[in-house]
Design an enzyme around this catalytic site. Structure first.
Site, PDB file in Angstrom:
ATOM      1  N   GLU A  13       0.906  -1.265   0.258  1.00 44.78           N
ATOM      2  CA  GLU A  13      -0.016  -0.152   0.064  1.00 44.78           C
ATOM      3  C   GLU A  13       0.879   1.165   0.021  1.00 44.78           C
ATOM      4  OE1 GLU A  13      -3.465  -0.194   3.604  1.00 44.78           O
ATOM      5  OE2 GLU A  13      -2.000  -1.552   3.455  1.00 44.78           O
ATOM      6  N   SER A 187      -6.202  -1.682   2.013  1.00 51.66           N
ATOM      7  CA  SER A 187      -6.902  -1.557   0.319  1.00 51.66           C
ATOM      8  C   SER A 187      -6.881  -2.368  -0.646  1.00 51.66           C
ATOM      9  CB  SER A 187      -5.790  -0.484   0.080  1.00 51.66           C
ATOM     10  OG  SER A 187      -5.427   0.234   0.862  1.00 51.66           O
ATOM     11  N   TYR A 253      -8.746   3.687  -5.950  1.00 43.68           N
ATOM     12  CA  TYR A 253      -7.978   4.689  -6.366  1.00 43.68           C
ATOM     13  C   TYR A 253      -7.418   5.191  -7.549  1.00 43.68           C
ATOM     14  CZ  TYR A 253      -6.484   2.829  -1.341  1.00 43.68           C
ATOM     15  OH  TYR A 253      -6.760   2.462   0.003  1.00 43.68           O
ATOM     16  N   ARG A 291     -11.144   4.016  10.875  1.00 41.28           N
ATOM     17  CA  ARG A 291     -12.478   4.452   9.892  1.00 41.28           C
ATOM     18  C   ARG A 291     -13.222   2.388   9.946  1.00 41.28           C
ATOM     19  NH1 ARG A 291     -10.797   4.086   5.264  1.00 41.28           N
ATOM     20  NH2 ARG A 291     -11.736   2.293   4.393  1.00 41.28           N
ATOM     21  N   ASP A 293     -15.699   0.122   8.081  1.00 39.46           N
ATOM     22  CA  ASP A 293     -16.138  -1.128   7.404  1.00 39.46           C
ATOM     23  C   ASP A 293     -17.506  -1.841   7.550  1.00 39.46           C
ATOM     24  OD1 ASP A 293     -14.347   1.281   5.441  1.00 39.46           O
ATOM     25  OD2 ASP A 293     -13.160  -0.839   5.063  1.00 39.46           O
ATOM     26  N   GLU A 306     -14.711  -4.523   8.902  1.00 40.41           N
ATOM     27  CA  GLU A 306     -12.548  -4.429   9.800  1.00 40.41           C
ATOM     28  C   GLU A 306     -12.638  -3.057   9.755  1.00 40.41           C
ATOM     29  OE1 GLU A 306     -10.517  -5.764   6.082  1.00 40.41           O
ATOM     30  OE2 GLU A 306     -10.151  -2.892   5.808  1.00 40.41           O
ATOM     31  N   ASN A 308     -10.135   0.232  10.572  1.00 39.11           N
ATOM     32  CA  ASN A 308      -8.658   0.631   9.787  1.00 39.11           C
ATOM     33  C   ASN A 308      -8.240   1.591  10.691  1.00 39.11           C
ATOM     34  OD1 ASN A 308      -8.853  -0.151   6.659  1.00 39.11           O
ATOM     35  ND2 ASN A 308     -11.106   0.190   7.216  1.00 39.11           N
ATOM     36  N   GLY A 312      -6.894   5.864   4.601  1.00 39.41           N
ATOM     37  CA  GLY A 312      -6.576   6.758   3.928  1.00 39.41           C
ATOM     38  C   GLY A 312      -6.540   8.294   3.436  1.00 39.41           C
TER      39      GLY A 312
END
Length: 340
Positions: A13, A187, A253, A291, A293, A306, A308, A312
């Site tokens: 990443e 990612s 991305y 964050r 998800d 999961e 984070n 990002g």
């Protein structure tokens, strides 16, 4: 303040990280700080007579994410085949700085190794500590803790992809369709959605290079949501709608998704997702910001996929988008993370 923004690193990443790091560095410079964007793996082999001359006071950093996952073998060759995950003079420069902003994603930067090292040197850094980073990054451990905290998460098995019996374990205990993912990557690197038996072996092979164990998770059909948390409060929920396929590395991305923030979901569902995020944040011993998800199924249940710990911060990233919806600019978000 003099701030080092640590990015890059020996991680699949690293491209995402360098893009996040560039934007963070520029934002902090705009906020009046002197900033050095530093690649955690490559480091700086020869320092100038005045190391503080490396810190910039004008916003000039930039990086663009390519469509392909970085070639780590080539990166290692370019750096003398070094096995050291922290490059030359990195720790020395971090000790010089007033703060270190961690913009790393995945691997050593997000699994607690770097955080433990910085703690040992008395270096102050952003985000979760080494315990929270470890717990969140290991998807098997994280899901166990989330489940124990009452956060709904899809059923899963934790297997060695090289063992022949793993295939049967997945088919028997999880069934199809399922999602195969490396245990400690972000990612969506190495992630495959498996719809039939013929796709399973290839999916296990795709995940194997990113760790000695993989997660096989029951696929939940529904809408993709993400919930940011900043200083103990959840941010507006974002719905992620890929133009095709799922929210994989390329779609994340390269602008191949549509994001809706605040998500157009029932208030009761938004409340459940926010409550689950707060519980998960505490269960995983996180701090500062993160964050989470989710998938929202047809019945309105939210399933946590999961957490984070270093989300990002690219132009297409979800935490800055959620912060903006809450009236927090990118520069303000970066400053708040430094303060926390």
């Amino acid at each position: 303040m003099n701030i080092v923004v640590l990015a890059g690193g020996y991680s699949p990443e690293r491209e995402v990280s360098l893009t996040s790091g560039s934007l963070i560095a520029n934002a902090l410079i705009k906020n009046g700080h002197s900033v050095l964007l530093l690649d955690a793996y490559c480091g700086i082999r020869e320092l100038p007579h005045d190391p503080f001359s490396l810190f910039k006071t004008e916003a000039t950093y930039s990086h663009k994410i390519s469509e392909e996952i970085p070639d780590l073998k080539k990166l290692k060759e370019e750096n003398g085949n070094s096995d050291a995950l922290i490059g030359p003079n990195v720790l020395w420069l971090c000790r010089m700085a007033d703060r270190v902003f961690l913009a790393l994603h995945g691997a050593m930067g997000e699994n607690g190794q770097l955080q433990a090292t910085l703690d040992n040197y008395g270096i102050r850094y952003t985000g979760s500590g080494y315990v929270g980073s470890l717990l969140a990054m290991d998807k098997d451990l994280a899901k166990r803790l989330l489940r124990d905290a009452g956060v709904r998460t899809p059923d899963w098995v934790y297997v060695d992809p090289t063992l022949p019996e793993s295939r049967e374990t997945i088919l028997t205990k999880i069934g199809l369709p399922c999602v195969i993912k490396p245990t400690s990557c972000g990612s969506s690197v190495g992630v495959t959605i498996v719809e039939n038996k013929n796709e399973l072996d290839a999916a296990l092979l795709a995940a194997a290079p990113w760790g000695d164990r993989v997660l096989a998770e029951k696929k939940i059909e529904g809408r993709e949501l993400t919930v940011g948390i900043l200083d103990g409060e959840t941010l507006p929920i974002v719905e992620i709608i890929p133009n095709e396929g799922f929210y994989d590395y390329k779609n994340k991305y390269q602008g191949n998704t549509r994001e809706v923030c605040p998500a157009e979901i029932p208030k009761r569902v938004a409340k459940k997702a926010a409550e689950a995020t707060l519980r998960g944040f505490e269960a995983l011993r996180l701090r500062g910001y993160a964050r989470f998800d989710y998938i929202m199924d047809e019945s309105g249940k939210v399933w946590c996929l999961e957490a984070n710990t270093l989300p990002g911060m690219t132009p297409l990233s979800l935490l800055p988008m959620a912060a903006k919806a809450a009236g927090i600019s990118y520069e303000e978000l970066c400053e708040k993370i430094i303060e926390l």
